[in-house]
Write an enzyme that holds these catalytic residues in place. Structure first.
Site, PDB file in Angstrom:
ATOM      1  N   ARG A 185       0.665  -1.199  -0.228  1.00  0.00           N
ATOM      2  CA  ARG A 185       0.138  -0.144  -0.216  1.00  0.00           C
ATOM      3  C   ARG A 185       0.889   1.274  -0.112  1.00  0.00           C
ATOM      4  O   ARG A 185       1.589   1.505   0.781  1.00  0.00           O
ATOM      5  CB  ARG A 185      -0.824  -0.043   1.069  1.00  0.00           C
ATOM      6  CG  ARG A 185      -1.782   1.295   1.233  1.00  0.00           C
ATOM      7  CD  ARG A 185      -3.171   1.136   1.903  1.00  0.00           C
ATOM      8  NE  ARG A 185      -2.836   1.105   3.331  1.00  0.00           N
ATOM      9  CZ  ARG A 185      -3.844   1.220   4.495  1.00  0.00           C
ATOM     10  NH1 ARG A 185      -5.074   1.636   4.116  1.00  0.00           N
ATOM     11  NH2 ARG A 185      -3.344   1.302   5.668  1.00  0.00           N
ATOM     12  N   ASP A 466      -5.000   3.440  13.981  1.00  0.00           N
ATOM     13  CA  ASP A 466      -3.969   4.166  12.875  1.00  0.00           C
ATOM     14  C   ASP A 466      -4.434   5.458  12.573  1.00  0.00           C
ATOM     15  O   ASP A 466      -5.507   5.917  13.211  1.00  0.00           O
ATOM     16  CB  ASP A 466      -3.842   3.096  11.660  1.00  0.00           C
ATOM     17  CG  ASP A 466      -5.021   3.166  11.048  1.00  0.00           C
ATOM     18  OD1 ASP A 466      -6.248   3.676  11.209  1.00  0.00           O
ATOM     19  OD2 ASP A 466      -4.940   2.434   9.900  1.00  0.00           O
TER      20      ASP A 466
END
EC number: 2.3.3.9
Length: 559
Positions: A185, A466
Site C-alpha cells: 500500500r 491508525d
C-alpha cells in the site's frame, strides 16, 4: 554512489548513456541519508525511474488535488453528492468487466495488514493468512528511515532473505508452506516525500512508494509466481484512478513488462469515491483487483466533506457501526458493483488485539470479531482484514464455513438497489456523551503522540489505532464544536469546553507515560483541530514536518 549508467535492459531496452543520465538527474536530490543496504534499492537507475514518474505525472496529481478543493467548496455551500450524469453510460453498460484475478489473488479470504518494519514483515508472512498488505500509509509514520528501510525489508522478504536476530530471538520465514501473497500500500495522492526533490519540488509520496517497490521487485515477483500488486488509498474520483492507471502503463512499458501485470485494489474510503465505484473499476479495468471497504476512513471522509452541514452530525464513534443506514448502503453497493464487474469485494478491518490478562474481556472482543466477519461473509465479501495474527484463525473459521469457494464473485446481489439518498442517510441512533468526547481525545492524542515518535500504529484500549481512527476522532470533535451540539448531559460543546477536556486528557496521559513522551506536542497540534475553526485536510500532513526535521540536517546524498 557508484552505479552503472545503463538500465541493464530496462527502459524499454534503450541504453542510457552518461550524458542522458546526467540530464535526467539534473535537479534531482536525495535529502535523506543512505547506507550500503538502502543504496541497494535507491540506486541511480531507481532514482532515474522515480524522476521520470514525477515529471510525467505530478502536474496532473496537483490538478486533481485542486479539483478536490473545488468540490469541497460546493459541499460547503450545502450541495450534496450524486452519481455523475456524464458517466451514466459506464454504470449502465453490463458488457465491460475488470481483469480476472491475478496469480496469488484468486483466494484472498484473510488479509493481514501492518507496517513494514522487519519484525512485522516476518510475523505477517508467517501468519495463517492468504495475503499480507505491507503498509507505507496509515499504519506507518513516514520518517525517512521507515520509508527506505521498509522498502529494503520488502525487497529482502520477496527474495526470502529477511531473516534476522533481535537480541536472543531469531525471526525466520517459515518454510513449511507457501507464503502469503504480498500487496504493497503506497501513500495517497495528497502526500509528498520531501526527502527526494525533482526540479525543486518534493516528489509525490505515491509515486515514490509505488516506484521504488515496482522498480526493484516487479520482475522478481513475476518470476516467483505472483506480481507487483498494490492497494491504492484515499482516492476521491475516477480521474484519480485514471492517473494510477496511466502510472501503471508507463511503469510496465519502462521495464518491458506486459501491461496488465500490475494489479491495484482500491480502498473505497471516501464518500465521493462511493459515488464512482463503477467508474473507478472501469478506469483501472485491466489492472483492477477490486475494491475494499475502508470503514474508518470512510466515516472520517463523510464527516470531513460534510463538516459544515448540520444534517451530517454523527453521535459517539461507538454508535457508528457497519449496520447504520449509510454504512450498510455503502457495503451493499460495493459488493454488488464489484461482483457485477467480476472483481473482488474486500471487507474491512478487525482492529482488536488479544487481551491477555482478562479472559472474559478477551472472549467478548473475539465474539465481536466473529460477528463482524460473519456479517461480511454473509453480505458477499470475498475476504476480510485483520490487524493481529491471533485474529486470523477466527476470521478464517468464519469464512471457511460460509465461503467454501475461493471467492464469492458468483454472489451478484441483484436484490440490492442503492440510491444517493441511501448513501447519505445519516439517521444514526445514538448520543453524544462526555465519555465519547474523552475517548476521541484519548485516541487522537495517543495516535499523534506515537506518530511524532515515528510509530504509525498504536494499541489503545486493546484496539490497534491508525491514522484513520485518529482522523475520525479529530473530525467528530471539530464537527461537534462547529455546530455547538449538546452532550447527553446537556453541556454544550464549545471551544472552551473542548480545550479544557483536551488538556485534562493530555496531562493525564503524560503522567502515565513517563519521560520522553510527546503528549504536550501532540496536544499543541490537536488543539488547532478540535474547536470547529481551523481544519487541516489530513492530520498526517499537519504533523509531517515534525517527524522529518531531523533528517533535514543531513547532507544530500551524492547522485
Amino acid at each position: 554512489m557508484s552505479h552503472s549508467h545503463t538500465t541493464s535492459g530496462r527502459d524499454m531496452g534503450r541504453k542510457v548513456g552518461p550524458a542522458h543520465t546526467d540530464q535526467v538527474l539534473r535537479d534531482v536530490n536525495i535529502l535523506g541519508p543512505l547506507n550500503n543496504d538502502t543504496k541497494k534499492i535507491l540506486n541511480k537507475d531507481a532514482i532515474i525511474f522515480l524522476a521520470t514518474l514525477q515529471r510525467a505525472f505530478n502536474d496532473t496529481r496537483k490538478a486533481l488535488l485542486q479539483r478536490r478543493m473545488i468540490r469541497q467548496q460546493e459541499l460547503d455551500k450545502g450541495n450534496l453528492l450524486d452519481f455523475l450524469p456524464e458517466t451514466k453510460h459506464i454504470r449502465e453498460n453490463d458488457a465491460w468487466k475488470g481483469a480476472p484475478p491475478a496469480p496469488g489473488l484468486v483466494d484472498r479470504r484473510i488479509e493481514i495488514t501492518g507496517p513494514t518494519d522487519r519484525k512485522m514483515v516476518v510475523n505477517a508472512l508467517n501468519s495463517d493468512v492468504w495475503t499480507y498488505m505491507a503498509d507505507f500509509e496509515d499504519s506507518n509514520a513516514p520518517t525517512w528511515d521507515n520509508m527506505v528501510n521498509g522498502q529494503l525489508n520488502l525487497h529482502d522478504a520477496i527474495r526470502k532473505q529477511v531473516d534476522f536476530k533481535q537480541g536472543e530471538k531469531a525471526y525466520k520465514l517459515r518454510t513449511d508452506r507457501t507464503l502469503p501473497t504480498l500487496i504493497c500500500r503506497a501513500r495517497g495522492w495528497h502526500l509528498e516525500e520531501k526527502h527526494m526533490t525533482v526540479d525543486g519540488e518534493p516528489i509525490s509520496a505515491s509515486l515514490f512508494d509505488f516506484g521504488l517497490y515496482f522498480f526493484n521487485n516487479a520482475e522478481e515477483l513475476v518470476k516467483r509466481g505472483t506480481g507487483p500488486y498494490f492497494y491504492l488509498p484515499k482516492m476521491e474520483s475516477h480521474l484519480e484512478a485514471r492517473l494510477w492507471n496511466d502510472v501503471f502503463n508507463l511503469a510496465q512499458d519502462y521495464i518491458g513488462m506486459r501491461r496488465g501485470t500490475i494489479r491495484g485494489t482500491v480502498l473505497i474510503e471516501t464518500i465521493p469515491a462511493a459515488f464512482e465505484m463503477d467508474e473507478i473499476i472501469y478506469e483501472l479495468r485491466d489492472h483492477s483487483a477490486g475494491l475494499n471497504c475502508g470503514r474508518w476512513d470512510y466515516i472520517f471522509s463523510v464527516i470531513k466533506r460534510f463538516r459544515q452541514n448540520p444534517n451530517f452530525v454523527l453521535p459517539d464513534r461507538s454508535a457508528v457501526t457497519m449496520t447504520v443506514p449509510f454504512m450498510d448502503a455503502y457495503v451493499k453497493l460495493l459488493i454488488k458493483t464489484c461482483h457485477r464487474r467480476g472483481v473482488h469485494a474486500m471487507g474491512g478491518m478487525a482492529a482488536q488485539i488479544p487481551i491477555k490478562d482478562n479472559q472474559q474481556a478477551n472472549d467478548a472482543a473475539m465474539d465481536n470479531v466473529r460477528a463482524d466477519k460473519l456479517r461480511e461473509v454473509r453480505a458477499g465479501h470475498d475476504g476480510t482484514w485483520v490487524a493481529h495474527p491471533a485474529l486470523a484463525s477466527i476470521a478464517a473459521d468464519v469464512f471457511n464455513t460460509h465461503m467454501p469457494t475461493p471467492n464469492q464473485l458468483h454472489v451478484r446481489r441483484e436484490d440490492v438497489h442503492i440510491t444517493a439518498n441511501d448513501l447519505l442517510n445519516m439517521n444514526v441512533p445514538g448520543k453524544i456523551t462526555e465519555d465519547g468526547i474523552r475517548k476521541n481525545l484519548n485516541i487522537g492524542l495517543g495516535y499523534m503522540e506515537g506518530w511524532l515518535r515515528g510509530i504509525g500504529c498504536v494499541p489503545i484500549n486493546y484496539l490497534m489505532e491508525d491514522a484513520a481512527t485518529a482522523e475520525v476522532s479529530r473530525s467528530q470533535l471539530w464537527q461537534w464544536c462547529r455546530h455547538g451540539v449538546p452532550t447527553e448531559g446537556g453541556k454544550k460543546l464549545d471551544r472552551g469546553y473542548a480545550l479544557k477536556l483536551l488538556h485534562e486528557q493530555a496531562d493525564e496521559l503524560e503522567k502515565k507515560a513517563g519521560k520522553g513522551n510527546k503528549y504536550q506536542l501532540a496536544a499543541k497540534y490537536f488543539e488547532t483541530q478540535v474547536t470547529g475553526e481551523e481544519y487541516a485536510e489530513f492530520l498526517t500532513s499537519l504533523l509531517y514536518n515534525e517527524i522529518t526535521s531531523a533528517s533535514e540536517k543531513t547532507p544530500a546524498a551524492k547522485l
